[in-house]
Design an enzyme around this catalytic site. Structure first.
Site, PDB file in Angstrom:
ATOM      1  N   HIS A  45       0.880  -1.169   0.000  1.00 22.42           N
ATOM      2  CA  HIS A  45       0.000   0.000   0.000  1.00 22.42           C
ATOM      3  C   HIS A  45       0.918   1.219   0.000  1.00 22.42           C
ATOM      4  O   HIS A  45       2.020   1.173   0.568  1.00 22.42           O
ATOM      5  CB  HIS A  45      -0.843   0.085   1.270  1.00 22.42           C
ATOM      6  CG  HIS A  45      -1.703  -1.102   1.562  1.00 22.42           C
ATOM      7  ND1 HIS A  45      -1.222  -2.223   2.183  1.00 22.42           N
ATOM      8  CD2 HIS A  45      -3.028  -1.317   1.360  1.00 22.42           C
ATOM      9  CE1 HIS A  45      -2.214  -3.088   2.335  1.00 22.42           C
ATOM     10  NE2 HIS A  45      -3.312  -2.570   1.846  1.00 22.42           N
ATOM     11  N   ASP A  97       2.457   1.921   3.258  1.00 22.22           N
ATOM     12  CA  ASP A  97       3.434   0.963   3.810  1.00 22.22           C
ATOM     13  C   ASP A  97       4.859   1.405   3.513  1.00 22.22           C
ATOM     14  O   ASP A  97       5.777   1.070   4.255  1.00 22.22           O
ATOM     15  CB  ASP A  97       3.288  -0.430   3.170  1.00 22.22           C
ATOM     16  CG  ASP A  97       1.921  -1.045   3.377  1.00 22.22           C
ATOM     17  OD1 ASP A  97       1.281  -0.723   4.392  1.00 22.22           O
ATOM     18  OD2 ASP A  97       1.509  -1.839   2.516  1.00 22.22           O
TER      19      ASP A  97
HETATM   20  C1  XUL Z   1      -7.351  -6.843   4.306  1.00 15.67           C
HETATM   21  C2  XUL Z   1      -6.570  -7.179   3.117  1.00 15.67           C
HETATM   22  C3  XUL Z   1      -5.752  -6.087   2.525  1.00 15.67           C
HETATM   23  C4  XUL Z   1      -5.659  -6.129   1.042  1.00 15.67           C
HETATM   24  C5  XUL Z   1      -4.945  -4.953   0.431  1.00 15.67           C
HETATM   25  O1  XUL Z   1      -8.130  -7.871   4.794  1.00 15.67           O
HETATM   26  O2  XUL Z   1      -6.575  -8.301   2.671  1.00 15.67           O
HETATM   27  O3  XUL Z   1      -4.492  -6.137   3.097  1.00 15.67           O
HETATM   28  O4  XUL Z   1      -5.015  -7.280   0.612  1.00 15.67           O
HETATM   29  O5  XUL Z   1      -5.480  -3.745   0.829  1.00 15.67           O
END
Ligand code: XUL
Ligand code: CO
Length: 441
Positions: A100, A103
């Site tokens: 993300h 992150d």
């Molecule tokens: C949350 C989840 C996230 C997504 C990306 O449950 O799986 O980490 O993979 O936003």
């Protein structure tokens, strides 16, 4: 080794296994399975958030792992995370990573500051990863953590919040393209509602579609050639999330004409939260032509939330890999471990064991799935079970050439059809799957 106490993990056959030694016993990267190396078949990825950011805090307790990797000021911490990520990926022999925006760079006071941080730190990360031959599987924007998104991002009641989310997606797309990512994920943790008493469901869903359409348009404009993904999840953190499961998302994508650009990123623990098996979600994606990528993890039978455990269930992994093979393998997607070690596993080195566990589970699953495919008994059973559709009245129905009147006449003429109904032999088939798992070497 600077941050982790381990040399590169390599394959050692299960017969040579030694107590306490870290090694893969199933994942043999260069071994050929169904015409491709295991490395190519499995395309393992590290989740940046669980692995290099989250410190094992839970609802009732603070973190137990320190992931500042020796850094003191925020920029230094994030640079060290990038170095630690490359080192860790070399240790467990991972080729891909996923992140993300938040992150890889901390949020600043203003959006402009935040974007500057992201520019600087994504340049740094890109350099480190390129030097180590690591590739970005997919990027995404964190549209769920900041309080501004408490009522949603793409589905926020406030147009200003929507605009902020769009700005974040724009930037995250740019960073994904800059780092060579072939995937971009939307996971709508806050895209849903707590109560319909305060929610305009129709407008929220239309707005979500608007955000996705704008993202496609902008992404293609800046040269993003990969796949956009939606990652379904029925609930948590929001009570009801719009991207409930694969079937719901496919209906949404079809309604808003987004199927050309979007595929699904299926997560095991999200499938079980939706009351489905992992395989069900993968099969639903596959038969609708939107199988894309996988977030590999495992839930707990006794806990009703997203526990994101490293997968150790070889049976589930086998059925998953069977679907991947049936889908023709990964193209832009891969197997991202959206998984975290338990809070009681309180050493950074425990993460190495987590990845070894997950990678070996899926490697074993791949071998067993390949055996099932090569052996052909399950496929033959299914073909035979549906054989009546290939000739006679079955073929006519399939060809669209039969009418209700004709079928009524046919049924009257045929009399009782119970004698044509055969056993589904479920227990026998389950035994076949077990045998294939045990036969692996
Ligand atoms: C949350 C989840 C996230 C997504 C990306 O449950 O799986 O980490 O993979 O936003
Ligand atoms: Co996920």
């Amino acid at each position: 080794m600077k941050y982790f106490n381990s040399e590169k993990i390599t394959y050692k056959s299960i017969d040579e296994r030694r107590q306490g030694e870290r090694a893969f016993h199933w994942y043999d990267p260069d071994r050929i399975v169904l015409g491709k190396t295991m490395r190519e078949q499995l395309k393992f990825a590290a989740s940046y958030w669980h692995t290099f950011v989250a410190e094992s805090a839970d609802m009732f307790g603070t973190g137990v792992l320190n992931k500042s990797f020796g850094g003191t000021d925020p920029i230094e911490i994030y640079k060290n995370k990038a170095d630690a990520a490359a080192e860790f990926m070399n240790v467990v022999d991972l080729d891909y990573y996923c992140f993300h925006d938040r992150d890889i760079a901390p949020e600043g006071k203003t959006l402009a500051d935040t974007n500057r941080n992201l520019d600087e730190l994504s340049d740094y990360l890109g350099g480190v990863m390129a030097k180590n031959g690591k590739k970005l599987l997919w990027g995404t924007a964190n549209l769920f953590n900041n309080p501004r998104y408490m009522h949603g991002a793409g589905t926020a009641p406030s147009a200003d919040v929507f605009a902020f989310a769009a700005a974040q997606v724009k930037k995250a797309l740019e960073v994904t393209v800059k780092l060579g990512g072939n995937g971009y994920v939307f996971w709508g943790g806050r895209e849903g509602y707590e109560t319909l008493l305060n929610t305009d469901m129709a407008l929220e869903q239309e707005n979500m579609a608007r955000l996705l359409s704008m993202a496609v348009e902008y992404g293609r404009k800046i040269g993003f050639k990969g796949d956009f993904y939606i990652e379904p999840k029925p609930k948590e953190p929001t009570k009801h999330q719009y991207d409930f499961d694969a079937a719901t998302v496919i209906g949404f994508l079809r309604k808003y004409d987004l199927l050309k650009d979007f595929k699904l990123n299926i997560e095991a623990n999200h499938a079980t939260l939706a009351g489905h098996t992992f395989r069900h979600e993968l099969a639903t994606a596959r038969v609708n032509g939107v199988f894309g990528s996988i977030d590999a993890n495992q839930g707990d039978m006794l806990l009703g939330w997203d526990t994101d455990e490293f997968p150790f269930d070889v049976y589930e992994a086998t059925l998953c890999m069977l679907e991947v093979i049936k889908a023709g393998g990964f193209t832009n997607g891969g197997l991202n471990f959206d998984a975290k070690i338990r809070r009681g596993s309180c050493s950074l080195d425990d993460m190495i064991d987590g990845y070894i566990l997950g990678m070996d589970t899926f490697a074993h699953g791949l071998l067993a799935a390949a055996k099932i495919v090569e052996d052909g008994e399950l496929d033959a059973f299914i073909s035979d079970r549906y054989a009546s559709w290939n000739t006679g009245i079955g073929k006519k129905i399939r060809d669209g050439a039969a009418t209700m009147e004709e079928l009524s006449e046919y049924a009257l003429m045929r009399g009782d059809v119970l004698s044509t109904v055969r056993s589904g032999r479920q227990e026998y088939l389950e035994h076949v799957v077990n045998d294939k798992i045990y036969e692996c070497k």
